[in-house]
Design an enzyme around this catalytic site. Structure first.
Site, PDB file in Angstrom:
ATOM      1  N   GLY A 161     -10.910  26.732 -10.698  1.00  0.00           N
ATOM      2  CA  GLY A 161     -12.158  26.242 -10.130  1.00  0.00           C
ATOM      3  C   GLY A 161     -12.276  24.728 -10.082  1.00  0.00           C
ATOM      4  O   GLY A 161     -13.174  24.201  -9.449  1.00  0.00           O
ATOM      5  N   CYS A 208     -20.210  50.414  12.089  1.00  0.00           N
ATOM      6  CA  CYS A 208     -19.355  49.822  13.117  1.00  0.00           C
ATOM      7  C   CYS A 208     -19.304  50.767  14.317  1.00  0.00           C
ATOM      8  O   CYS A 208     -19.099  51.977  14.147  1.00  0.00           O
ATOM      9  CB  CYS A 208     -17.961  49.593  12.536  1.00  0.00           C
ATOM     10  SG  CYS A 208     -16.725  49.134  13.767  1.00  0.00           S
ATOM     11  N   CYS A 236     -10.483  47.778  10.677  1.00  0.00           N
ATOM     12  CA  CYS A 236     -11.102  48.619  11.700  1.00  0.00           C
ATOM     13  C   CYS A 236     -10.030  49.437  12.428  1.00  0.00           C
ATOM     14  O   CYS A 236     -10.186  50.642  12.648  1.00  0.00           O
ATOM     15  CB  CYS A 236     -11.857  47.739  12.692  1.00  0.00           C
ATOM     16  SG  CYS A 236     -13.066  48.609  13.684  1.00  0.00           S
ATOM     17  N   CYS A 257     -16.799  45.910  12.921  1.00  0.00           N
ATOM     18  CA  CYS A 257     -16.173  45.349  11.720  1.00  0.00           C
ATOM     19  C   CYS A 257     -15.688  43.938  12.009  1.00  0.00           C
ATOM     20  O   CYS A 257     -15.107  43.676  13.060  1.00  0.00           O
ATOM     21  CB  CYS A 257     -14.951  46.178  11.311  1.00  0.00           C
ATOM     22  SG  CYS A 257     -15.355  47.796  10.690  1.00  0.00           S
TER      23      CYS A 257
END
Lengths: 282, 252
Positions: free
Chosen positions: A31, A240, A271, A265
């Site tokens: 981080g 979707c 998808c 999607c």
């Protein structure tokens, strides 16, 4: 085949070493934003100059590269970066999340869970999560050094006071390994939980701001919240229209001149991997 | 040896040829209000900033609860600054976030100290707005929209919400008109008594010092020329400069 006249992966070896040193430091301090000598790349700032330099530095001849832009494999940014590395590194490319060893992404995390050994490279426009709250860079550095993050909570407090809920829906700030506040890049807040204890290595590159940071595998990544207003990943309440998924992140499209809307999607590979809806069901 | 909350000795600091602090020593005990008076440029604000660790002295040391403030490192000092200490600036705009609502301003110190319950933070903020006589209905308003006196009261609420032990005040009534000043002084006096705060207040207003403080230090050219109980110093000034200062106060 690498195009003649190019070093493997476009960047020269010394630059790659410099970036790898920054990456090692970044992995050691999850981080933490490590400054690096960002190079001019053959694409404009904002198109992934940071991500592309990180990818170039971690890519080997046996890697398989996947590039996504807002989840899609077939948009300009994804297609041109994939073709770029096909030409200057000669690596295999794929659109399948499972087959890729390195995935460069702009603003999405793939729906399919990532595995150990995979590397996810994020393109980051603004690495500093505090920059809208504290304009002085020197001061934000000091705040990171002292873990003085009260200000970030003030922002969340203000959101709830004004709108009744935290309205940040992308680039939602996270605390990494209980220590550093980090911008997850402008991924939707929906994707934030996927960062938490992910099996894959996550690398973040910001080219214009010249910063690299990282989240090693299986590292805690918590979205900031309040006890009585817990973090909620937001998703459009729809299915979707192509694959019928009710769990993936959706893009909203306007499909005709009368303003009819449809949801699909955002992850095109996910998808396409699902059986399409029957005609009558759609 | 003593139960002083803060102890300073031998403080010296020069700005070029000007001596801002010249061998200044000072003690503050828990629950005590100490006023520093003197004319502009006498080193009052510099002394306050040195004591609060915002500026390092050329020599001398400041001890808080037995610890050297200037040797303790920035993170420890910041922790003190947002827990056991408070600083009220002369200009509330320096101490407030003007683009953050009143509630957010009061809540910031709580959140910096680790409070993570929105409802709890808000309840505390409302409580403090009431204590400083700001209408709790204005909790979501921006301090930019507040009057000068309200901004100053909000700054005090924001500073006191974490129940500090020691509060530094730099001319808290400066720039306010007299009726607002009187109200603010009254409020500070009530809060200080109620919370048992130790306060170090810098002012050039002798009357305010008499109203608020237990002890007073008179500064001139970086030196403390006289100090003692407020009534003693103001009613029976010994040093010629203090005599001049006291005789210069206008009576309405």
């Amino acid at each position: 085949m690498i195009e003649a006249g190019y070093n493997f992966g476009y960047l020269d070896e010394n630059t790659k070493r410099m970036i790898r040193r920054a990456l090692l430091k970044a992995v050691a301090l999850p981080g933490f934003q490590v400054p690096f000598g960002s190079r001019e790349m053959p694409l404009p700032y904002g198109w992934g100059t940071g991500g592309i330099q990180v990818t170039a530095s971690v890519l080997g001849p046996d890697d398989t590269l996947k590039v996504i832009d807002q989840g899609a494999d077939d948009t300009t940014n994804a297609v041109s970066i994939r073709r770029f590395f096909g030409r200057v590194a000669g690596v295999a490319t794929t659109e399948k999340t499972e087959e890729a060893t390195v995935i460069q992404t702009r603003h999405r995390v793939p729906e399919a869970p990532l595995q150990e050994g995979q590397i996810l490279v994020y393109q980051v426009p603004m690495p500093e999560p505090l920059f809208r709250l504290e304009p002085r860079v020197a001061e934000t550095k000091r705040m990171h050094a002292l873990a003085d993050y009260g200000l970030m909570h003030v922002k969340l407090y203000e959101d709830i006071a004004r709108h009744g809920a935290v309205t940040t829906s992308y680039n939602y700030p996270v605390l990494v390994n209980g220590r550093y506040l980090m911008s997850p890049s402008p991924i939707p807040a929906f994707d934030n939980p996927k960062l938490h204890r992910m099996a894959a290595l996550q690398l973040f590159g910001a080219g214009r701001e010249k910063r690299i940071y990282a989240v090693p595998p299986y590292t805690d990544v918590r979205s900031l919240d309040f006890e009585d207003h817990p973090f909620v990943p937001v998703r459009a309440d729809a299915a979707c229209v192509i694959c019928g998924s009710r769990s993936s992140y959706l893009d909203e499209l306007i499909v005709d001149d009368t303003g009819k809307r449809a949801f699909v999607c955002s992850d095109t590979d996910y998808c396409a991997s699902r059986p399409p809806l029957e005609e009558e069901a759609a | 040896m003593s139960d002083a909350l803060m102890q300073a000795s031998g403080l010296t600091l020069r700005f070029g040829a000007v001596a801002a602090l010249d061998d200044v020593a000072l003690e503050i005990h828990p629950g005590e209000v100490v006023a520093i008076v003197g004319e502009s440029g006498s080193g009052k604000t510099t002394l306050l900033r040195v004591l609060a660790g915002m500026m390092a002295p050329a020599s001398g040391q400041v001890l808080y609860a037995g610890e050297d403030v200037h040797a303790m490192g920035e993170s420890a000092r910041r922790r003190l600054m947002r827990s056991e200490w408070g600083f009220v600036h002369q200009n509330p705009r320096d101490g407030l976030r003007l683009r953050v609502s009143a509630g957010g301003n009061v809540g910031e110190r709580l959140m910096a100290a680790g409070a993570r319950h929105y409802g709890g933070i808000r309840a505390e903020a409302i409580e403090w707005l009431k204590r400083v006589e700001i209408d709790p209905a204005r909790i979501d308003d921006m301090p930019e929209k507040f009057s000068g006196g309200m901004q100053q009261r909000l700054q005090i609420a924001r500073t006191l919400v974490t129940q500090p032990k020691l509060v530094f005040m730099d001319e808290p009534t400066g720039g306010l008109d007299v009726s607002v000043q009187a109200k603010l002084l009254d409020l500070i006096r009530a809060l200080v008594a109620e919370l048992g705060l130790a306060v170090l207040i810098v002012t050039h207003d002798i009357a305010a010092a008499r109203l608020l403080a237990h002890r007073i230090l008179v500064m001139r050219r970086g030196q403390v020329v006289e100090q003692g109980l407020v009534d003693r110093v103001l009613d029976d000034p010994q040093h010629p400069y203090t005599q001049l200062l006291v005789s210069s106060v206008l009576a309405a």
